[in-house]
Design a protein around this motif. Structure first.
Motif, PDB file in Angstrom:
ATOM      1  N   ASN A 136      26.084  16.290   4.664  1.00  0.00           N
ATOM      2  CA  ASN A 136      26.555  16.340   6.050  1.00  0.00           C
ATOM      3  C   ASN A 136      27.517  15.217   6.392  1.00  0.00           C
ATOM      4  O   ASN A 136      27.903  15.069   7.549  1.00  0.00           O
ATOM      5  CB  ASN A 136      25.356  16.294   7.005  1.00  0.00           C
ATOM      6  N   LYS A 137      27.862  14.402   5.353  1.00  0.00           N
ATOM      7  CA  LYS A 137      28.826  13.312   5.524  1.00  0.00           C
ATOM      8  C   LYS A 137      28.372  12.316   6.602  1.00  0.00           C
ATOM      9  O   LYS A 137      29.173  11.849   7.408  1.00  0.00           O
ATOM     10  CB  LYS A 137      30.219  13.861   5.829  1.00  0.00           C
ATOM     11  N   VAL A 138      27.082  12.029   6.581  1.00  0.00           N
ATOM     12  CA  VAL A 138      26.508  11.018   7.464  1.00  0.00           C
ATOM     13  C   VAL A 138      26.348   9.738   6.642  1.00  0.00           C
ATOM     14  O   VAL A 138      25.667   9.740   5.614  1.00  0.00           O
ATOM     15  CB  VAL A 138      25.147  11.455   8.026  1.00  0.00           C
ATOM     16  N   GLU A 139      26.969   8.655   7.065  1.00  0.00           N
ATOM     17  CA  GLU A 139      26.904   7.406   6.315  1.00  0.00           C
ATOM     18  C   GLU A 139      25.539   6.737   6.481  1.00  0.00           C
ATOM     19  O   GLU A 139      24.971   6.720   7.575  1.00  0.00           O
ATOM     20  CB  GLU A 139      28.010   6.456   6.767  1.00  0.00           C
ATOM     21  N   PHE A 140      25.045   6.175   5.385  1.00  0.00           N
ATOM     22  CA  PHE A 140      23.723   5.548   5.417  1.00  0.00           C
ATOM     23  C   PHE A 140      23.606   4.557   4.273  1.00  0.00           C
ATOM     24  O   PHE A 140      24.448   4.508   3.366  1.00  0.00           O
ATOM     25  CB  PHE A 140      22.628   6.614   5.294  1.00  0.00           C
ATOM     26  N   THR A 141      22.549   3.777   4.300  1.00  0.00           N
ATOM     27  CA  THR A 141      22.194   2.902   3.189  1.00  0.00           C
ATOM     28  C   THR A 141      20.790   3.249   2.725  1.00  0.00           C
ATOM     29  O   THR A 141      19.925   3.606   3.511  1.00  0.00           O
ATOM     30  CB  THR A 141      22.242   1.420   3.593  1.00  0.00           C
ATOM     31  N   GLY A 142      20.572   3.138   1.405  1.00  0.00           N
ATOM     32  CA  GLY A 142      19.266   3.437   0.846  1.00  0.00           C
ATOM     33  C   GLY A 142      19.301   4.673  -0.035  1.00  0.00           C
ATOM     34  O   GLY A 142      20.367   5.223  -0.318  1.00  0.00           O
ATOM     35  N   PRO A 143      18.122   5.128  -0.469  1.00  0.00           N
ATOM     36  CA  PRO A 143      16.807   4.557  -0.193  1.00  0.00           C
ATOM     37  C   PRO A 143      16.656   3.145  -0.760  1.00  0.00           C
ATOM     38  O   PRO A 143      16.978   2.910  -1.917  1.00  0.00           O
ATOM     39  CB  PRO A 143      15.832   5.528  -0.869  1.00  0.00           C
ATOM     40  N   ALA A 144      16.179   2.241   0.080  1.00  0.00           N
ATOM     41  CA  ALA A 144      16.009   0.849  -0.291  1.00  0.00           C
ATOM     42  C   ALA A 144      14.526   0.498  -0.309  1.00  0.00           C
ATOM     43  O   ALA A 144      13.759   0.947   0.544  1.00  0.00           O
ATOM     44  CB  ALA A 144      16.746  -0.052   0.693  1.00  0.00           C
ATOM     45  N   ASP A 145      14.141  -0.310  -1.286  1.00  0.00           N
ATOM     46  CA  ASP A 145      12.754  -0.731  -1.393  1.00  0.00           C
ATOM     47  C   ASP A 145      12.424  -1.804  -0.365  1.00  0.00           C
ATOM     48  O   ASP A 145      13.240  -2.681  -0.075  1.00  0.00           O
ATOM     49  CB  ASP A 145      12.464  -1.280  -2.790  1.00  0.00           C
ATOM     50  N   GLY A 146      11.218  -1.724   0.188  1.00  0.00           N
ATOM     51  CA  GLY A 146      10.726  -2.735   1.096  1.00  0.00           C
ATOM     52  C   GLY A 146       9.281  -3.044   0.786  1.00  0.00           C
ATOM     53  O   GLY A 146       8.575  -2.241   0.161  1.00  0.00           O
ATOM     54  N   SER A 147       8.817  -4.212   1.208  1.00  0.00           N
ATOM     55  CA  SER A 147       7.432  -4.581   0.957  1.00  0.00           C
ATOM     56  C   SER A 147       6.983  -5.626   1.970  1.00  0.00           C
ATOM     57  O   SER A 147       7.802  -6.288   2.613  1.00  0.00           O
ATOM     58  CB  SER A 147       7.247  -5.127  -0.465  1.00  0.00           C
ATOM     59  N   ARG A 148       5.671  -5.761   2.088  1.00  0.00           N
ATOM     60  CA  ARG A 148       5.080  -6.772   2.963  1.00  0.00           C
ATOM     61  C   ARG A 148       3.681  -7.081   2.459  1.00  0.00           C
ATOM     62  O   ARG A 148       2.921  -6.178   2.128  1.00  0.00           O
ATOM     63  CB  ARG A 148       5.020  -6.257   4.409  1.00  0.00           C
ATOM     64  N   LYS A 149       3.358  -8.370   2.381  1.00  0.00           N
ATOM     65  CA  LYS A 149       2.008  -8.761   1.999  1.00  0.00           C
ATOM     66  C   LYS A 149       1.142  -8.871   3.235  1.00  0.00           C
ATOM     67  O   LYS A 149       1.473  -9.575   4.187  1.00  0.00           O
ATOM     68  CB  LYS A 149       2.020 -10.096   1.252  1.00  0.00           C
ATOM     69  N   ARG A 150       0.028  -8.169   3.233  1.00  0.00           N
ATOM     70  CA  ARG A 150      -0.904  -8.203   4.351  1.00  0.00           C
ATOM     71  C   ARG A 150      -1.690  -9.513   4.345  1.00  0.00           C
ATOM     72  O   ARG A 150      -1.743 -10.207   3.326  1.00  0.00           O
ATOM     73  CB  ARG A 150      -1.867  -7.020   4.275  1.00  0.00           C
ATOM     74  N   PRO A 151      -2.316  -9.860   5.471  1.00  0.00           N
ATOM     75  CA  PRO A 151      -3.129 -11.079   5.495  1.00  0.00           C
ATOM     76  C   PRO A 151      -4.229 -11.099   4.442  1.00  0.00           C
ATOM     77  O   PRO A 151      -4.642 -12.176   3.998  1.00  0.00           O
ATOM     78  CB  PRO A 151      -3.716 -11.063   6.913  1.00  0.00           C
ATOM     79  N   ASP A 152      -4.701  -9.917   4.014  1.00  0.00           N
ATOM     80  CA  ASP A 152      -5.757  -9.875   3.001  1.00  0.00           C
ATOM     81  C   ASP A 152      -5.208  -9.955   1.587  1.00  0.00           C
ATOM     82  O   ASP A 152      -5.964  -9.881   0.606  1.00  0.00           O
ATOM     83  CB  ASP A 152      -6.620  -8.624   3.162  1.00  0.00           C
ATOM     84  N   GLY A 153      -3.894 -10.119   1.452  1.00  0.00           N
ATOM     85  CA  GLY A 153      -3.283 -10.270   0.146  1.00  0.00           C
ATOM     86  C   GLY A 153      -2.743  -8.991  -0.461  1.00  0.00           C
ATOM     87  O   GLY A 153      -1.963  -9.035  -1.417  1.00  0.00           O
ATOM     88  N   ARG A 154      -3.135  -7.849   0.049  1.00  0.00           N
ATOM     89  CA  ARG A 154      -2.623  -6.580  -0.476  1.00  0.00           C
ATOM     90  C   ARG A 154      -1.164  -6.410  -0.094  1.00  0.00           C
ATOM     91  O   ARG A 154      -0.728  -6.818   0.978  1.00  0.00           O
ATOM     92  CB  ARG A 154      -3.442  -5.399   0.057  1.00  0.00           C
ATOM     93  N   VAL A 155      -0.400  -5.794  -0.980  1.00  0.00           N
ATOM     94  CA  VAL A 155       1.030  -5.596  -0.754  1.00  0.00           C
ATOM     95  C   VAL A 155       1.300  -4.133  -0.433  1.00  0.00           C
ATOM     96  O   VAL A 155       0.852  -3.229  -1.156  1.00  0.00           O
ATOM     97  CB  VAL A 155       1.857  -6.021  -1.983  1.00  0.00           C
TER      98      VAL A 155
END
Length: 243
Positions: A136-155
């Motif tokens: 559809n000629k829609v400009e975008f970025t990605g798919p990009a990886d993301g992450s976050r570590k929770r307070p309990d240590g799990r990612v």
């Protein structure tokens, strides 16, 4: 209040490249009458220049204390979370004092009052989203990886697609959570619901057309000012959120 964007009306991307599998629809059958919240809405983002201030704002309005989520490495932000039901949640997002650059939503540095800055949907296949946006000629970025570590240590891990022009947050970004990551709505602070979510614009037909180009059939409400609008309810009462 007119109903908007039923789960039954969530469109596949044009041409069927993002056809929602029947199993996905069946999984949401219990929410079929939830017509005031977008189908497959993943989360709404409440921006603020201070995380504690954002948490206090939400707790004061709803009576529920949002849970600390964690820090986004290399993104410049940190967050707190509030579950809004099955597979949807509120993300309070603010600058992380330990990081100098904010990759997304840099405007939060100057936001003294919490307000909505964007929203996300979780499609069944983010690769199919990317393919259809290209077609559809829609400009975008990605798919990009993301992450976050929770307070309990799990990612937690995920992939996102961000539109080059999201109309200042009126158009969503797409997120696909890793299969081994617990969705934030599962264990964030609960007892709140999202009663409705809507987009308003002075040119609703044009914006609705832009939504259809990215695969979403979303009736846009007419207003003199473009904005997002949501209503949350909790044990203490209702909390209106807007841009």
């Amino acid at each position: 209040m007119s109903p908007i964007f039923s789960r039954r009306n969530f469109l596949a991307l044009t041409g069927g490249a993002l056809a929602v599998p029947s199993v996905a629809l069946a999984a949401n059958a219990e929410d079929a009458d939830d017509d005031d919240v977008p189908a497959l809405l993943d989360h709404i983002l409440l921006g603020c220049n201070d995380l504690d201030k954002g948490i206090e704002f939400v707790q004061e309005g709803t009576g529920v204390l949002p849970a600390i989520g964690g820090v986004h490495p290399r993104r410049g932000t940190r967050n707190a979370l509030l579950s809004l039901g099955e597979r949807r949640y509120l993300e309070i997002i603010a600058p992380d004092p330990a990081q100098s650059e904010i990759a997304h939503f840099p405007q939060i540095r100057s936001m003294t009052d919490p307000r909505l800055i964007g929203w996300a949907v979780h499609p069944p296949d983010i690769s199919a989203v990317a393919n259809q946006l290209r077609e559809n000629k829609v400009e975008f970025t990605g798919p990009a990886d993301g992450s976050r570590k929770r307070p309990d240590g799990r990612v937690l891990n995920w992939k996102t697609i961000n539109l080059a022009d999201d109309r200042h947050g009126l158009l969503p970004f797409f997120i696909e959570w890793s299969a081994d990551s617990v969705h934030p709505s599962k264990d964030a602070s609960a007892k709140c619901t999202l009663d409705y979510f809507e987009i308003l614009s002075a040119e609703p037909d044009e914006l609705a057309s832009a939504l259809k180009r990215i695969g979403l059939d979303f009736p846009v409400q007419r207003s003199d000012k473009a904005r997002l609008h949501a209503l949350m309810s909790g044990p203490k009462g209702d909390l209106k959120l807007t841009t």
